[in-house]
Design a protein around this motif. Sequence first.
Motif, PDB file in Angstrom:
ATOM      1  N   LEU A 186       0.840  -1.210   0.000  1.00  0.00           N
ATOM      2  CA  LEU A 186       0.000   0.000   0.000  1.00  0.00           C
ATOM      3  C   LEU A 186       0.871   1.255   0.000  1.00  0.00           C
ATOM      4  CD1 LEU A 186      -1.965  -2.225   1.370  1.00  0.00           C
ATOM      5  CD2 LEU A 186      -3.275  -0.199   1.996  1.00  0.00           C
ATOM      6  N   ILE A 187       0.715   2.064  -1.057  1.00  0.00           N
ATOM      7  CA  ILE A 187       1.427   3.340  -1.057  1.00  0.00           C
ATOM      8  C   ILE A 187       0.737   4.308  -0.108  1.00  0.00           C
ATOM      9  CG2 ILE A 187       2.494   3.220  -3.349  1.00  0.00           C
ATOM     10  CD1 ILE A 187       0.109   4.769  -4.432  1.00  0.00           C
ATOM     11  N   SER A 213      -5.578   8.979 -13.716  1.00  0.00           N
ATOM     12  CA  SER A 213      -4.872   8.783 -12.439  1.00  0.00           C
ATOM     13  C   SER A 213      -4.986   7.354 -11.928  1.00  0.00           C
ATOM     14  CB  SER A 213      -5.428   9.750 -11.385  1.00  0.00           C
ATOM     15  OG  SER A 213      -6.803   9.490 -11.178  1.00  0.00           O
ATOM     16  N   SER A 214      -5.944   6.579 -12.459  1.00  0.00           N
ATOM     17  CA  SER A 214      -6.209   5.259 -11.879  1.00  0.00           C
ATOM     18  C   SER A 214      -5.806   4.121 -12.813  1.00  0.00           C
ATOM     19  CB  SER A 214      -7.693   5.137 -11.501  1.00  0.00           C
ATOM     20  OG  SER A 214      -8.510   5.383 -12.625  1.00  0.00           O
ATOM     21  N   VAL A 215      -4.779   4.379 -13.642  1.00  0.00           N
ATOM     22  CA  VAL A 215      -4.262   3.315 -14.517  1.00  0.00           C
ATOM     23  C   VAL A 215      -2.778   3.560 -14.756  1.00  0.00           C
ATOM     24  CG1 VAL A 215      -4.734   4.485 -16.719  1.00  0.00           C
ATOM     25  CG2 VAL A 215      -4.707   1.982 -16.628  1.00  0.00           C
ATOM     26  N   GLY A 216      -2.040   2.511 -14.993  1.00  0.00           N
ATOM     27  CA  GLY A 216      -0.610   2.663 -15.274  1.00  0.00           C
ATOM     28  C   GLY A 216      -0.369   3.236 -16.660  1.00  0.00           C
ATOM     29  N   ILE A 273     -11.526   9.014  -6.388  1.00  0.00           N
ATOM     30  CA  ILE A 273     -10.793   8.536  -7.580  1.00  0.00           C
ATOM     31  C   ILE A 273      -9.293   8.411  -7.291  1.00  0.00           C
ATOM     32  CG2 ILE A 273     -10.157   9.075  -9.964  1.00  0.00           C
ATOM     33  CD1 ILE A 273     -12.897  10.389 -10.317  1.00  0.00           C
ATOM     34  N   GLU A 274      -8.715   9.409  -6.626  1.00  0.00           N
ATOM     35  CA  GLU A 274      -7.257   9.353  -6.404  1.00  0.00           C
ATOM     36  C   GLU A 274      -6.851   8.090  -5.630  1.00  0.00           C
ATOM     37  OE1 GLU A 274      -6.331  13.237  -4.797  1.00  0.00           O
ATOM     38  OE2 GLU A 274      -6.659  14.206  -6.742  1.00  0.00           O
ATOM     39  N   LEU A 333      -5.185   1.135  -4.698  1.00  0.00           N
ATOM     40  CA  LEU A 333      -5.687  -0.209  -5.030  1.00  0.00           C
ATOM     41  C   LEU A 333      -5.010  -0.740  -6.293  1.00  0.00           C
ATOM     42  CD1 LEU A 333      -7.799  -2.414  -4.380  1.00  0.00           C
ATOM     43  CD2 LEU A 333      -9.423  -1.133  -5.788  1.00  0.00           C
ATOM     44  N   TRP A 334      -4.887   0.161  -7.301  1.00  0.00           N
ATOM     45  CA  TRP A 334      -4.305  -0.261  -8.584  1.00  0.00           C
ATOM     46  C   TRP A 334      -2.858  -0.755  -8.397  1.00  0.00           C
ATOM     47  CZ3 TRP A 334      -0.150   0.662 -11.632  1.00  0.00           C
ATOM     48  CH2 TRP A 334      -0.199   0.123 -12.923  1.00  0.00           C
TER      49      TRP A 334
END
Length: 218
Positions: A108-109, A137-140, A192-193, A198-199
């Motif tokens: 966990l970051i 922001s929620s994908v690599g 969202i951030e 989780l990602w």
Amino acid sequence: MSAKKRIAVIGSGVVGQTLANGFIKHGFETMIGSRDAGKLKEWAAKAGPLAKAGTVQEAARFGDLVALAVKGTGAEDAVRLAGPDTLAGKVVIDTTNPIADAPPANGLIKFFTSLDESLMERLQKIAPKARFVKAFSSVGNALMVNPKLHGGPPTMFICGNDTAAKEEVVEILKLFGWEIEDAGAAEAARAIEPLCILWCIPGFLKNDWVHAFKVLRP
Ligand SMILES: NC(=O)c1ccc[n+]([C@@H]2O[C@H](COP(=O)([O-])OP(=O)(O)OC[C@H]3O[C@@H](n4cnc5c(N)ncnc54)[C@H](OP(=O)(O)O)[C@@H]3O)[C@@H](O)[C@H]2O)c1
């Protein structure tokens, strides 16, 4: 939106270069802005005739639409450097995550914001007339532009206070191969951030960095 819109990407890291290459692939003249424009020479030479490199201020002036792709801890400084007056009226795609400098624990970051305040809301306060839209922001970075995945297009979560700005970003996201889930106003960035936390978990726990979220409905 017209393919003639000029794009500014603020941030020269992997996300900045990935998004800039994506905009160029789709025919947009694109300038990356960095505090050290010199380090973009190699990128500009490879990226073709639509590519430009400049300072953060030059890019902010150049872009009709701006994508902010800087380190979370530097995002507030970057918006100040770009200039709230220069950004006024412009759509600003905010890709940033408020990742703290502390190392991850059990995958966990850590964030430097709380669940009662997002980074995008802080940025919106610094540049109140900029039209911030949270996206990417929620994908690599490997899947940001036209991802090819089993199960079809993944879902990009967006939010922001300006409906017309979100419509422009939706058009870009469709071009970039995404389904869009509009989570509402700027404060939805508080939800969202943290998707970034989780990602990243499969990445840190299993070295699995290529995946994306998808919302399914009946
Ligand atoms: N990596 C990913 O796959 C991914 C995915 C989704 C979202 N994100 C988010 O996207 C953003 C960019 O990520 P990244 O992986 O490309 O690299 P990063 O290391 O998080 O950010 C690199 C960029 O941040 C800028 N920067 C750092 N401190 C700054 C400051 N004080 N003022 C102004 N600019 C500053 C640098 O600009 P200069 O060119 O001026 O040195 C550099 O271009 C981050 O917020 C990250 O959380 C990343």
